[in-house]
Design a protein around this motif. Structure first.
Motif, PDB file in Angstrom:
ATOM      1  N   LEU A 122       0.830  -1.204   0.000  1.00  0.00           N
ATOM      2  CA  LEU A 122       0.000   0.000   0.000  1.00  0.00           C
ATOM      3  C   LEU A 122       0.868   1.258   0.000  1.00  0.00           C
ATOM      4  O   LEU A 122       0.554   2.244  -0.682  1.00  0.00           O
ATOM      5  N   PHE A 123       1.956   1.219   0.756  1.00  0.00           N
ATOM      6  CA  PHE A 123       2.849   2.381   0.823  1.00  0.00           C
ATOM      7  C   PHE A 123       3.408   2.723  -0.552  1.00  0.00           C
ATOM      8  O   PHE A 123       3.404   3.887  -0.979  1.00  0.00           O
ATOM      9  N   VAL A 124       3.890   1.711  -1.266  1.00  0.00           N
ATOM     10  CA  VAL A 124       4.533   1.960  -2.555  1.00  0.00           C
ATOM     11  C   VAL A 124       3.510   2.349  -3.618  1.00  0.00           C
ATOM     12  O   VAL A 124       3.696   3.332  -4.355  1.00  0.00           O
ATOM     13  N   PHE A 125       2.391   1.623  -3.688  1.00  0.00           N
ATOM     14  CA  PHE A 125       1.488   1.849  -4.810  1.00  0.00           C
ATOM     15  C   PHE A 125       0.536   3.014  -4.581  1.00  0.00           C
ATOM     16  O   PHE A 125      -0.062   3.500  -5.529  1.00  0.00           O
ATOM     17  N   ALA A 128       4.049   5.893  -4.648  1.00  0.00           N
ATOM     18  CA  ALA A 128       4.903   5.870  -5.841  1.00  0.00           C
ATOM     19  C   ALA A 128       4.092   5.814  -7.114  1.00  0.00           C
ATOM     20  O   ALA A 128       4.400   6.515  -8.093  1.00  0.00           O
ATOM     21  N   VAL A 129       3.040   4.995  -7.129  1.00  0.00           N
ATOM     22  CA  VAL A 129       2.238   4.850  -8.345  1.00  0.00           C
ATOM     23  C   VAL A 129       1.103   5.872  -8.373  1.00  0.00           C
ATOM     24  O   VAL A 129       0.900   6.569  -9.374  1.00  0.00           O
ATOM     25  N   GLY A 130       0.368   5.967  -7.273  1.00  0.00           N
ATOM     26  CA  GLY A 130      -0.783   6.870  -7.252  1.00  0.00           C
ATOM     27  C   GLY A 130      -0.394   8.334  -7.322  1.00  0.00           C
ATOM     28  O   GLY A 130      -0.944   9.096  -8.129  1.00  0.00           O
ATOM     29  N   PHE A 131       0.582   8.741  -6.491  1.00  0.00           N
ATOM     30  CA  PHE A 131       0.979  10.146  -6.447  1.00  0.00           C
ATOM     31  C   PHE A 131       2.268  10.420  -7.201  1.00  0.00           C
ATOM     32  O   PHE A 131       2.706  11.577  -7.271  1.00  0.00           O
ATOM     33  N   SER A 141       8.429  10.176   3.183  1.00  0.00           N
ATOM     34  CA  SER A 141       7.165   9.545   3.576  1.00  0.00           C
ATOM     35  C   SER A 141       7.422   8.343   4.468  1.00  0.00           C
ATOM     36  O   SER A 141       6.703   8.105   5.444  1.00  0.00           O
ATOM     37  N   ARG A 142       8.453   7.556   4.126  1.00  0.00           N
ATOM     38  CA  ARG A 142       8.820   6.425   4.971  1.00  0.00           C
ATOM     39  C   ARG A 142       9.188   6.888   6.373  1.00  0.00           C
ATOM     40  O   ARG A 142       8.836   6.259   7.383  1.00  0.00           O
ATOM     41  N   TRP A 143       9.857   8.037   6.468  1.00  0.00           N
ATOM     42  CA  TRP A 143      10.246   8.604   7.760  1.00  0.00           C
ATOM     43  C   TRP A 143       9.009   8.900   8.605  1.00  0.00           C
ATOM     44  O   TRP A 143       8.960   8.576   9.789  1.00  0.00           O
ATOM     45  N   TYR A 144       8.004   9.481   7.975  1.00  0.00           N
ATOM     46  CA  TYR A 144       6.765   9.782   8.708  1.00  0.00           C
ATOM     47  C   TYR A 144       6.014   8.508   9.093  1.00  0.00           C
ATOM     48  O   TYR A 144       5.438   8.419  10.179  1.00  0.00           O
TER      49      TYR A 144
END
Length: 317
Positions: A122-125, A128-131, A141-144
């Protein structure tokens, strides 16, 4: 001298001996902790490179690369469970202070590990893909996300403390109605043969454990998903991540069963003093909640800083 009397005679020396062994193991682990962490990071990076190589083989239409990718992802998941991680700490802390049936002790870490793979997907898609975020934005984003996951672990620790403190308050029995029940045979399996004979665990606590484990996506899974997305092999990337989570889940299941067995054996040794020591369990649960909050604080304060190039390999899982 009977077996029960022997058990009562040796339970205190046995507990002291086990405590001494545990402290000795902790001291040895602490002395070699730095070297162990370095070995884990080196092995993690090496396995990442092999997984990327297998993805490149798939991109070159070498079908054997797909089998090696899934096998390597599974091995990575198993080895990842050996290294330090938040999931193992949460599972060990929870199962050592909460009585859970064997099935729940297996499924809780298993579903937590699977959710960790789902959260990485979910994080990647989504990002990375959606936005269409760049590597630097994804690293931020990973940091948050890791900050938020630390807050969730701390919140779960506070919930454990609240439940333990609540159980220590004296309860007033209120009988609203008496309804006669039918007779039951000893082997009917309905669970109505004694007060508390078929108690169920706290569903909210179980879901809290699964959420606390799964909300923190693995950096290795994120890297594999990003690379597979860049090569246009999204399905293979998702399959590798879930296979990785499967290996981690199966390994942590062994840890959870060992912790449950140790807890039950310890409780059996002191079963004769259950009424006199009934305050011990809530106190241990409060201590477990404090440990989870302290662990979450360490995670919150030690999240790897944002890198402009993305630091998914070095980031913690």
């Amino acid at each position: 001298m009977t077996t029960q009397s022997l058990i009562r005679q040796w339970r205190i020396p046995g507990a002291i001996t086990l405590t001494f062994i545990a402290l000795l193991a902790f001291m040895i682990l602490h002395a070699h902790w730095g070297a162990f962490i370095q070995w884990c990071l080196a092995a993690q990076i090496t396995l990442h490179r092999y997984l990327v190589m297998y993805l490149l083989q798939l991109n070159n239409h070498q079908t054997s690369g797909g089998l090696w990718l899934l096998a390597g992802a599974f091995v990575y998941g198993v080895l990842h469970a050996i290294g330090p991680g938040h999931g193992k700490f949460i599972v060990a802390t929870y199962l050592s202070t909460h009585s859970e049936p064997r099935l729940a002790a297996r499924l809780i870490p298993f579903f937590g590990s699977l959710m960790q793979g789902v959260s990485a997907i979910l994080f990647v898609f989504i990002l990375a893909v959606g936005f269409n975020l760049a590597a630097g934005d994804l690293s931020q984003s990973r940091w948050y996300v890791e900050k938020i996951s630390a807050l969730l672990i701390g919140s779960f620790g506070a919930y454990v403390m609240y439940q333990a403190a609540r159980s220590m308050r004296p309860r007033k029995m209120r009988i609203h109605a008496l309804t006669p029940h039918a007779r039951h045979s000893p082997d009917c399996g309905c669970g109505h043969h004694g007060v508390g004979a078929a108690t169920e665990g706290d569903i909210k606590a179980r879901l809290g454990v699964i959420l606390a484990i799964g909300a923190r996506p693995c950096s290795g899974a994120i890297m594999i998903l990003l690379f597979s997305n860049a090569l246009g092999m999204v399905t293979w990337g998702m399959a590798a991540v879930m296979t990785m989570s499967l290996g981690t889940g199966l390994s942590i299941m062994g840890l959870s069963l060992a912790v449950r067995y140790a807890r039950n054996r310890t409780a059996a040794l002191f079963s004769d003093d259950a009424q006199r020591l009934k305050w011990v369990v809530p106190v241990l649960k409060i201590a477990a909640g404090v440990a989870l909050i302290l662990f979450a604080t360490v995670l919150f304060l030690t999240v790897i800083p944002v890198s402009a190039n993305g630091d998914f390999i070095a980031a913690g899982c």
